[in-house]
Design an enzyme around this catalytic site. Sequence first.
Site, PDB file in Angstrom:
ATOM      1  N   ARG A 262       3.258  -5.056   3.472  1.00  0.00           N
ATOM      2  CA  ARG A 262       4.512  -4.527   2.964  1.00  0.00           C
ATOM      3  C   ARG A 262       5.048  -3.429   3.864  1.00  0.00           C
ATOM      4  NH1 ARG A 262       1.979  -3.355  -2.951  1.00  0.00           N
ATOM      5  NH2 ARG A 262       1.170  -5.423  -3.276  1.00  0.00           N
ATOM      6  N   GLY A 263       4.142  -2.830   4.622  1.00  0.00           N
ATOM      7  CA  GLY A 263       4.457  -1.613   5.364  1.00  0.00           C
ATOM      8  C   GLY A 263       5.662  -1.645   6.290  1.00  0.00           C
TER       9      GLY A 263
ATOM     10  N   GLU B 280       5.481  -5.247  12.793  1.00  0.00           N
ATOM     11  CA  GLU B 280       4.393  -4.539  12.113  1.00  0.00           C
ATOM     12  C   GLU B 280       4.758  -3.077  11.892  1.00  0.00           C
ATOM     13  OE1 GLU B 280       1.800  -4.290  10.515  1.00  0.00           O
ATOM     14  OE2 GLU B 280       0.139  -5.517  11.195  1.00  0.00           O
TER      15      GLU B 280
ATOM     16  N   ASP C  46      -3.398  -0.009  14.066  1.00  0.00           N
ATOM     17  CA  ASP C  46      -4.423   1.022  13.897  1.00  0.00           C
ATOM     18  C   ASP C  46      -5.686   0.542  14.618  1.00  0.00           C
ATOM     19  OD1 ASP C  46      -5.648   3.305  12.809  1.00  0.00           O
ATOM     20  OD2 ASP C  46      -6.278   2.249  11.014  1.00  0.00           O
ATOM     21  N   THR C  47      -6.552  -0.206  13.956  1.00  0.00           N
ATOM     22  CA  THR C  47      -7.696  -0.783  14.677  1.00  0.00           C
ATOM     23  C   THR C  47      -7.256  -2.022  15.461  1.00  0.00           C
ATOM     24  OG1 THR C  47      -8.322  -2.276  12.880  1.00  0.00           O
ATOM     25  CG2 THR C  47      -9.284  -0.062  12.846  1.00  0.00           C
ATOM     26  N   GLY C  48      -6.121  -2.606  15.041  1.00  0.00           N
ATOM     27  CA  GLY C  48      -5.617  -3.811  15.700  1.00  0.00           C
ATOM     28  C   GLY C  48      -6.131  -5.094  15.058  1.00  0.00           C
TER      29      GLY C  48
ATOM     30  N   LYS D 177      -1.748   3.731  17.016  1.00  0.00           N
ATOM     31  CA  LYS D 177      -2.747   4.814  17.044  1.00  0.00           C
ATOM     32  C   LYS D 177      -3.843   4.445  18.027  1.00  0.00           C
ATOM     33  CE  LYS D 177      -3.071   6.089  12.239  1.00  0.00           C
ATOM     34  NZ  LYS D 177      -3.968   6.084  11.070  1.00  0.00           N
TER      35      LYS D 177
ATOM     36  N   ASP E 161       2.282   3.450   3.248  1.00  0.00           N
ATOM     37  CA  ASP E 161       1.804   3.981   1.969  1.00  0.00           C
ATOM     38  C   ASP E 161       0.459   4.677   2.047  1.00  0.00           C
ATOM     39  OD1 ASP E 161       0.300   1.498   2.437  1.00  0.00           O
ATOM     40  OD2 ASP E 161      -0.462   1.839   0.409  1.00  0.00           O
TER      41      ASP E 161
ATOM     42  N   ARG F  14       6.052   5.070   0.144  1.00  0.00           N
ATOM     43  CA  ARG F  14       6.749   4.163   1.060  1.00  0.00           C
ATOM     44  C   ARG F  14       8.226   4.512   1.174  1.00  0.00           C
ATOM     45  NH1 ARG F  14       3.341  -0.267   2.178  1.00  0.00           N
ATOM     46  NH2 ARG F  14       1.971  -0.891   0.498  1.00  0.00           N
TER      47      ARG F  14
HETATM   48  P1  IMP Z   1      -5.291  -2.427  11.450  1.00  0.00           P
HETATM   49  O1  IMP Z   1      -5.621  -3.826  11.037  1.00  0.00           O
HETATM   50  O2  IMP Z   1      -6.506  -1.537  11.457  1.00  0.00           O
HETATM   51  O3  IMP Z   1      -4.532  -2.342  12.755  1.00  0.00           O
HETATM   52  O4  IMP Z   1      -4.425  -1.793  10.302  1.00  0.00           O
HETATM   53  C1  IMP Z   1      -3.235  -2.278   9.988  1.00  0.00           C
HETATM   54  C2  IMP Z   1      -2.784  -1.869   8.613  1.00  0.00           C
HETATM   55  O5  IMP Z   1      -3.460  -0.750   8.071  1.00  0.00           O
HETATM   56  C3  IMP Z   1      -1.342  -1.438   8.732  1.00  0.00           C
HETATM   57  O6  IMP Z   1      -0.489  -2.558   8.676  1.00  0.00           O
HETATM   58  C4  IMP Z   1      -1.201  -0.470   7.590  1.00  0.00           C
HETATM   59  O7  IMP Z   1      -0.802  -1.156   6.427  1.00  0.00           O
HETATM   60  C5  IMP Z   1      -2.572   0.136   7.415  1.00  0.00           C
HETATM   61  N1  IMP Z   1      -2.656   1.473   8.045  1.00  0.00           N
HETATM   62  C6  IMP Z   1      -3.318   1.820   9.163  1.00  0.00           C
HETATM   63  N2  IMP Z   1      -3.156   3.126   9.454  1.00  0.00           N
HETATM   64  C7  IMP Z   1      -2.343   3.605   8.493  1.00  0.00           C
HETATM   65  C8  IMP Z   1      -1.782   4.910   8.260  1.00  0.00           C
HETATM   66  O8  IMP Z   1      -1.970   5.889   8.991  1.00  0.00           O
HETATM   67  N3  IMP Z   1      -0.986   5.007   7.159  1.00  0.00           N
HETATM   68  C9  IMP Z   1      -0.731   3.972   6.311  1.00  0.00           C
HETATM   69  N4  IMP Z   1      -1.220   2.752   6.512  1.00  0.00           N
HETATM   70  C10 IMP Z   1      -2.037   2.568   7.589  1.00  0.00           C
END
Ligand code: IMP
Length: 172
Positions: free
Chosen positions: A39-40, A95, A99-101, A127, A155, A161
């Site tokens: 949703r972000g 997107e 974050d971690t990808g 990040k 969120d 949001r």
């Molecule tokens: P990833 O799979 O670790 O890259 O994370 C992706 C998802 O984690 C994003 O689409 C966000 O919904 C959530 N997320 C990661 N970091 C944050 C943050 O700092 N604030 C809010 N949501 C986050």
Amino acid sequence: MAIETYISREKIDQRLEEIAAQINQDYAGQELYVVCVLRGSFIFCADLVRKIKVPVEIDFVAASSYGDAKESSGAVRIDLDVKKDITGRNVLLVEDIVDTGLTITYLNEIFEARHPKSLKLASLLYKPARLKHDVKIDYLAFEIEDNFVIGYGLDYAQKYRELPYIGIYSDD
Ligand code: IMP
């Protein structure tokens, strides 16, 4: 808890103009299939597509890897898939944050397997400190420090949001 303004709505708007200009140039004379990752990214995507001048179709995908906590569970699940066949289309995944990808790596694999004409990624935030998967972001608005951010679609436990800016959330 406290919320500190991190990126103002004016700064976001300015940066989105720049990204949209790049997209308009890259896809000149072509059509785009914009896939908003729920949703972000719903606010980012809504603002971005209104600045894009090439013809777009907009679809949605939802994937979850986070639950209600601030840390990823390490698993990604597709909760909602796009409605159309993306074969031969110029797909732009939109997107909120890399974050971690993990999420985007998983989505990339799924979409790549459907043979789009092209597959690119636009992300509002990145990040680098937390990246665990090799991700190429074609259109990035802001690279940020390792803070938990909220607002402008993002969120914390489904809240905040609606904030028009990006803020840093802290428990103190
Ligand atoms: P990833 O799979 O670790 O890259 O994370 C992706 C998802 O984690 C994003 O689409 C966000 O919904 C959530 N997320 C990661 N970091 C944050 C943050 O700092 N604030 C809010 N949501 C986050």
